[in-house]
Write an enzyme that holds these catalytic residues in place. Structure first.
Site, mmCIF file in Angstrom:
data_model
loop_
_atom_site.group_PDB
_atom_site.id
_atom_site.type_symbol
_atom_site.label_atom_id
_atom_site.label_comp_id
_atom_site.label_asym_id
_atom_site.label_seq_id
_atom_site.Cartn_x
_atom_site.Cartn_y
_atom_site.Cartn_z
ATOM 1 N N CYS A 151 -5.297 -5.283 7.388
ATOM 2 C CA CYS A 151 -6.474 -4.488 7.050
ATOM 3 C C CYS A 151 -7.537 -3.743 7.841
ATOM 4 O O CYS A 151 -8.053 -4.721 8.430
ATOM 5 C CB CYS A 151 -6.474 -5.757 6.223
ATOM 6 S SG CYS A 151 -7.780 -5.258 5.292
ATOM 7 N N THR A 152 -8.065 -2.783 7.424
ATOM 8 C CA THR A 152 -8.945 -2.298 8.013
ATOM 9 C C THR A 152 -10.214 -3.195 8.056
ATOM 10 O O THR A 152 -10.577 -2.632 9.136
ATOM 11 C CB THR A 152 -9.273 -1.117 7.064
ATOM 12 O OG1 THR A 152 -9.347 -1.152 5.558
ATOM 13 C CG2 THR A 152 -8.510 0.145 7.159
ATOM 14 N N HIS A 153 -10.340 -4.085 7.142
ATOM 15 C CA HIS A 153 -11.907 -4.854 7.697
ATOM 16 C C HIS A 153 -11.412 -6.219 8.545
ATOM 17 O O HIS A 153 -12.662 -6.152 8.583
ATOM 18 C CB HIS A 153 -11.921 -5.262 6.237
ATOM 19 C CG HIS A 153 -12.726 -4.771 4.632
ATOM 20 N ND1 HIS A 153 -11.849 -3.293 4.572
ATOM 21 C CD2 HIS A 153 -14.032 -4.378 4.597
ATOM 22 C CE1 HIS A 153 -12.328 -2.819 3.307
ATOM 23 N NE2 HIS A 153 -13.620 -3.290 3.890
ATOM 24 N N CYS B 142 -5.911 3.024 6.360
ATOM 25 C CA CYS B 142 -5.940 2.133 5.026
ATOM 26 C C CYS B 142 -4.129 1.526 4.821
ATOM 27 O O CYS B 142 -3.146 1.966 5.023
ATOM 28 C CB CYS B 142 -5.994 2.774 3.533
ATOM 29 S SG CYS B 142 -5.824 1.776 1.607
ATOM 30 N N ASN B 143 -4.443 -0.268 5.372
ATOM 31 C CA ASN B 143 -2.628 -0.430 4.854
ATOM 32 C C ASN B 143 -2.861 -0.271 4.235
ATOM 33 O O ASN B 143 -0.971 -0.409 4.305
ATOM 34 C CB ASN B 143 -3.222 -1.910 6.007
ATOM 35 C CG ASN B 143 -3.403 -2.012 6.907
ATOM 36 O OD1 ASN B 143 -2.913 -2.431 7.994
ATOM 37 N ND2 ASN B 143 -4.916 -1.773 7.142
ATOM 38 N N THR B 144 -3.287 -0.609 2.707
ATOM 39 C CA THR B 144 -2.477 -0.896 1.382
ATOM 40 C C THR B 144 -1.798 0.474 1.611
ATOM 41 O O THR B 144 -0.462 0.929 1.027
ATOM 42 C CB THR B 144 -3.400 -0.937 0.549
ATOM 43 O OG1 THR B 144 -4.445 -2.401 0.978
ATOM 44 C CG2 THR B 144 -2.734 -1.507 -0.487
ATOM 45 N N ASP C 108 -9.158 6.473 3.893
ATOM 46 C CA ASP C 108 -9.323 5.348 3.889
ATOM 47 C C ASP C 108 -9.670 5.372 1.964
ATOM 48 O O ASP C 108 -10.638 5.929 1.628
ATOM 49 C CB ASP C 108 -9.723 4.532 3.987
ATOM 50 C CG ASP C 108 -10.128 3.084 4.232
ATOM 51 O OD1 ASP C 108 -9.013 2.215 4.493
ATOM 52 O OD2 ASP C 108 -11.116 2.044 4.365
ATOM 53 N N SER C 109 -9.512 3.841 1.718
ATOM 54 C CA SER C 109 -9.893 3.575 0.408
ATOM 55 C C SER C 109 -11.117 3.624 0.308
ATOM 56 O O SER C 109 -11.761 4.035 -0.733
ATOM 57 C CB SER C 109 -9.323 2.267 -0.037
ATOM 58 O OG SER C 109 -9.327 1.587 1.414
ATOM 59 N N GLU D 184 -17.651 -6.294 4.176
ATOM 60 C CA GLU D 184 -18.608 -5.881 3.612
ATOM 61 C C GLU D 184 -20.163 -6.158 3.320
ATOM 62 O O GLU D 184 -21.411 -5.456 2.944
ATOM 63 C CB GLU D 184 -17.808 -4.875 2.187
ATOM 64 C CG GLU D 184 -17.345 -4.456 2.074
ATOM 65 C CD GLU D 184 -16.130 -3.050 1.640
ATOM 66 O OE1 GLU D 184 -17.114 -2.748 0.098
ATOM 67 O OE2 GLU D 184 -15.765 -1.769 1.499
ATOM 68 N N TYR E 193 -8.381 -0.681 -3.112
ATOM 69 C CA TYR E 193 -6.439 -0.313 -2.930
ATOM 70 C C TYR E 193 -5.765 -1.523 -3.659
ATOM 71 O O TYR E 193 -4.400 -1.584 -3.942
ATOM 72 C CB TYR E 193 -6.294 0.730 -2.154
ATOM 73 C CG TYR E 193 -6.589 2.177 -2.220
ATOM 74 C CD1 TYR E 193 -7.353 3.288 -3.432
ATOM 75 C CD2 TYR E 193 -6.255 3.411 -1.802
ATOM 76 C CE1 TYR E 193 -7.242 4.290 -3.842
ATOM 77 C CE2 TYR E 193 -5.427 4.058 -1.697
ATOM 78 C CZ TYR E 193 -7.318 5.152 -2.524
ATOM 79 O OH TYR E 193 -7.500 6.287 -2.649
ATOM 80 N N GLY E 194 -6.205 -2.655 -2.254
ATOM 81 C CA GLY E 194 -5.441 -4.035 -2.335
ATOM 82 C C GLY E 194 -5.064 -4.619 -2.984
ATOM 83 O O GLY E 194 -4.692 -5.216 -3.356
HETATM 84 N N1 DGL Z 1 -8.695 0.080 2.976
HETATM 85 C C1 DGL Z 1 -7.821 -1.741 2.713
HETATM 86 C C2 DGL Z 1 -7.111 -2.108 3.536
HETATM 87 O O1 DGL Z 1 -6.389 -1.748 4.631
HETATM 88 C C3 DGL Z 1 -8.610 -2.656 2.477
HETATM 89 C C4 DGL Z 1 -9.691 -2.470 1.068
HETATM 90 C C5 DGL Z 1 -8.927 -2.523 -0.120
HETATM 91 O O2 DGL Z 1 -8.626 -2.824 -0.042
HETATM 92 O O3 DGL Z 1 -9.146 -0.970 -0.429
HETATM 93 O O4 DGL Z 1 -6.019 -2.665 3.096
#
Ligand code: DGL
Length: 265
Positions: free
Chosen positions: A183-185, A69-71, A6-7, A149, A38-39
């Site tokens: 998104c992970t969050h 990470c979804n992105t 993940d990012s 966060e 990353y987003g």
């Molecule tokens: N992990 C990213 C996602 O799931 C979210 C945080 C980021 O933007 O890096 O897209």
């Protein structure tokens, strides 16, 4: 060993779901905290970062790689799969799209994600590939990342932000019946999101659906651990202290800073 990438700390929501689904497995988790988020970055940059992280994780002789990470899943899966041909690579988007299609009665599906995931359109394509009549609305909800966060997952600020993003999607005459947390969050904000959309909407958490998908893949390819107790190794590219502090909330268990190994990519 199963690699999870993940990012940053967000993917710990996916790791938590994986560890619950596969308690006998050994995991190595890499959070690219030096280069998060990353987003908001271009697809080219995210692909480059994801390939570097893949190289680093492959040193652990992986039997499976999960892109939490979804992105990164939205833009870099083909490049990663081309790089490591002998190891199954599983992203979070396809399992999420599949679960959304299975859950939706009306075919009206909303996706909230980062800017990069929405722009990459992988959820939209994954859903329409399975269900050609689907009406998919995808919007970026970047403030949710910051709220998660900061630990501001409940209360008036989280609720106001949830209404800000979700009311335009759901307070309409023919609203979606399914919402994908892309998104992970976002699972961290489940309560505020649920309060904003109401009880009739099915919320698809791609962390849970991905964990089930990984279990199926390992079982089908006879790669699942036979038994015993699993383990977890944590790697970060920056600030292990912060990773431990913020990550503990995502993983729902304390993390000591010395448990987090600092690596360079
Ligand atoms: N992990 C990213 C996602 O799931 C979210 C945080 C980021 O933007 O890096 O897209």
């Amino acid at each position: 060993m199963i690699g999870v990438f993940d990012s940053g700390v967000g993917g710990l929501t996916v790791l938590e779901a994986l560890a619950a689904e596969l308690p006998a497995e050994h995991f190595v988790y890499l959070g690219d905290t030096a280069r998060l988020p990353y987003g908001t970055k271009s697809a080219e940059t995210v692909v480059r970062y994801a390939l570097q992280a893949t190289e680093a994780l492959m040193r652990y002789r992986l039997k499976c790689l999960v892109i939490a990470c979804n992105t990164a899943s939205a833009v870099s899966l083909p490049a990663i799969r081309a790089r490591i041909v002998n190891v199954p690579v599983i992203g979070v988007i396809e399992p999420g799209a599949e679960a959304a299609c299975a859950a939706s009665r009306t075919g009206r599906i909303a996706v909230i994600a980062t800017e990069g995931t929405v722009r990459g359109a992988a959820y939209q394509q994954g859903i329409r590939r399975r269900r050609a009549d689907a009406q998919v609305t995808a919007v970026a909800a970047p403030l949710f990342v910051a709220l998660a966060e900061e630990g501001l997952c409940e209360g008036p600020i989280a609720e106001a932000v949830a209404h800000h993003y979700l009311d335009p999607l759901f307070a309409v005459p023919r609203p979606p019946d399914t919402l994908v947390l892309g998104c992970t969050h976002f699972p961290m904000l489940m309560r505020a999101i649920r309060a904003a959309v109401g009880t009739q909407v099915t919320i698809v958490d791609s962390a849970q659906t991905t964990a089930r998908h990984v279990r199926r893949t390992l079982t089908e390819s006879a790669l699942a651990a036979a038994g015993g107790r699993g383990s977890l190794r944590l790697l970060a590219t920056d600030a292990p202290q912060r990773f431990a502090r913020v990550g503990a909330r995502f993983l729902e268990r304390p993390i000591e800073a010395h448990e987090v190994e600092l690596i360079d990519l």
